[in-house]
Design a protein around this motif. Structure first.
Motif, PDB file in Angstrom:
ATOM      1  N   LEU A  21       0.824  -1.204   0.000  1.00  0.00           N
ATOM      2  CA  LEU A  21       0.000   0.000   0.000  1.00  0.00           C
ATOM      3  C   LEU A  21       0.860   1.257   0.000  1.00  0.00           C
ATOM      4  O   LEU A  21       0.588   2.206  -0.742  1.00  0.00           O
ATOM      5  N   LEU A  22       1.903   1.267   0.812  1.00  0.00           N
ATOM      6  CA  LEU A  22       2.802   2.420   0.831  1.00  0.00           C
ATOM      7  C   LEU A  22       3.498   2.612  -0.515  1.00  0.00           C
ATOM      8  O   LEU A  22       3.648   3.739  -0.996  1.00  0.00           O
ATOM      9  N   GLY A  23       3.904   1.530  -1.144  1.00  0.00           N
ATOM     10  CA  GLY A  23       4.542   1.614  -2.460  1.00  0.00           C
ATOM     11  C   GLY A  23       3.599   2.151  -3.520  1.00  0.00           C
ATOM     12  O   GLY A  23       3.989   2.969  -4.356  1.00  0.00           O
ATOM     13  N   VAL A  24       2.349   1.675  -3.498  1.00  0.00           N
ATOM     14  CA  VAL A  24       1.376   2.141  -4.483  1.00  0.00           C
ATOM     15  C   VAL A  24       1.065   3.612  -4.286  1.00  0.00           C
ATOM     16  O   VAL A  24       1.019   4.385  -5.241  1.00  0.00           O
ATOM     17  N   VAL A  25       0.855   4.025  -3.036  1.00  0.00           N
ATOM     18  CA  VAL A  25       0.552   5.434  -2.757  1.00  0.00           C
ATOM     19  C   VAL A  25       1.730   6.313  -3.166  1.00  0.00           C
ATOM     20  O   VAL A  25       1.551   7.375  -3.772  1.00  0.00           O
ATOM     21  N   LEU A  29       1.699   9.158  -6.071  1.00  0.00           N
ATOM     22  CA  LEU A  29       2.067  10.528  -5.724  1.00  0.00           C
ATOM     23  C   LEU A  29       3.179  11.038  -6.641  1.00  0.00           C
ATOM     24  O   LEU A  29       3.111  12.173  -7.129  1.00  0.00           O
ATOM     25  N   VAL A  30       4.171  10.204  -6.905  1.00  0.00           N
ATOM     26  CA  VAL A  30       5.251  10.594  -7.803  1.00  0.00           C
ATOM     27  C   VAL A  30       4.715  10.829  -9.211  1.00  0.00           C
ATOM     28  O   VAL A  30       5.068  11.811  -9.879  1.00  0.00           O
ATOM     29  N   ALA A  31       3.851   9.934  -9.695  1.00  0.00           N
ATOM     30  CA  ALA A  31       3.281  10.100 -11.030  1.00  0.00           C
ATOM     31  C   ALA A  31       2.427  11.361 -11.110  1.00  0.00           C
ATOM     32  O   ALA A  31       2.481  12.099 -12.104  1.00  0.00           O
ATOM     33  N   VAL A  36       1.737  16.991 -13.040  1.00  0.00           N
ATOM     34  CA  VAL A  36       1.503  18.406 -12.724  1.00  0.00           C
ATOM     35  C   VAL A  36       2.707  19.244 -13.152  1.00  0.00           C
ATOM     36  O   VAL A  36       2.554  20.329 -13.743  1.00  0.00           O
ATOM     37  N   SER A  37       3.908  18.750 -12.877  1.00  0.00           N
ATOM     38  CA  SER A  37       5.115  19.462 -13.276  1.00  0.00           C
ATOM     39  C   SER A  37       5.212  19.599 -14.786  1.00  0.00           C
ATOM     40  O   SER A  37       5.556  20.661 -15.309  1.00  0.00           O
ATOM     41  N   LEU A  38       4.884  18.537 -15.500  1.00  0.00           N
ATOM     42  CA  LEU A  38       4.898  18.586 -16.962  1.00  0.00           C
ATOM     43  C   LEU A  38       3.858  19.572 -17.482  1.00  0.00           C
ATOM     44  O   LEU A  38       4.114  20.308 -18.447  1.00  0.00           O
ATOM     45  N   GLY A  39       2.710  19.613 -16.856  1.00  0.00           N
ATOM     46  CA  GLY A  39       1.677  20.560 -17.264  1.00  0.00           C
ATOM     47  C   GLY A  39       2.114  22.007 -17.073  1.00  0.00           C
ATOM     48  O   GLY A  39       1.925  22.852 -17.962  1.00  0.00           O
ATOM     49  N   PHE A  40       2.707  22.308 -15.918  1.00  0.00           N
ATOM     50  CA  PHE A  40       3.182  23.667 -15.684  1.00  0.00           C
ATOM     51  C   PHE A  40       4.340  24.030 -16.614  1.00  0.00           C
ATOM     52  O   PHE A  40       4.437  25.167 -17.086  1.00  0.00           O
ATOM     53  N   ALA A  41       5.219  23.073 -16.895  1.00  0.00           N
ATOM     54  CA  ALA A  41       6.327  23.345 -17.820  1.00  0.00           C
ATOM     55  C   ALA A  41       5.804  23.608 -19.227  1.00  0.00           C
ATOM     56  O   ALA A  41       6.290  24.508 -19.924  1.00  0.00           O
TER      57      ALA A  41
END
Length: 149
Positions: A21-25, A29-31, A36-41
């Motif tokens: 569960l921790l790995g999936v979350v 979160l990283v994805a 979001v970072s790609l969208g702002f860039a």
């Protein structure tokens, strides 16, 4: 397809729900942050190019850059897949493992069970993975109907 299913079953045998569960979350979160970072860039690049060169040029530059990234990623994935499938094709099947399986399964049953096992192994070699899936689904359906009676 079956190799991935086998890996999943092996991982399920060593499954720790909290770690999973921790790995999936964490992966989600990283994805999410990467998207979001790609969208702002993308937005920043578009506004910069739109202010200096015009909106049509900005859209063209961004679409070409995404297209190039997609083409390069496709080529890299195709080469990686060809390399891994080439290595898998070279690896010969270990006959001693199959013989050990046949001996262990054959010792427990009678001659009719051994003949059924040999016929099933021959049939399994001749069928494609999709045909094997269809046969197993049909067999499971009939076994479930028989168990329900």
């Amino acid at each position: 397809m079956f190799r991935g299913l086998y890996r999943l079953l092996v991982a399920a045998g060593d499954w720790r729900p909290r770690d999973f569960l921790l790995g999936v979350v964490a992966a989600e979160l990283v994805a999410l942050m990467a998207v979001v970072s790609l969208g702002f860039a993308t937005f920043a690049a578009y506004t910069h190019f739109a202010a200096s060169e015009g909106p049509v040029f900005a859209a063209l530059v961004i679409s070409v850059s995404y297209g190039m990234v997609a083409i390069i990623a496709g080529i890299v994935l195709a080469r990686w897949h060809a390399r891994t499938s080439h290595h898998e094709a070279r690896a010969p099947a270990a006959p001693e493992d199959l013989e050990l399986l046949l001996r262990s399964l054959g010792e427990a049953g009678n001659a009719q069970d051994q003949a059924a096992l040999i016929a099933a192994l021959r049939l399994g070699r001749d069928l494609t993975p999709m045909e094997l899936l269809a046969v197993s689904l049909i067999g499971g359906f009939f076994a479930g109907r028989r168990a329900g009676k």
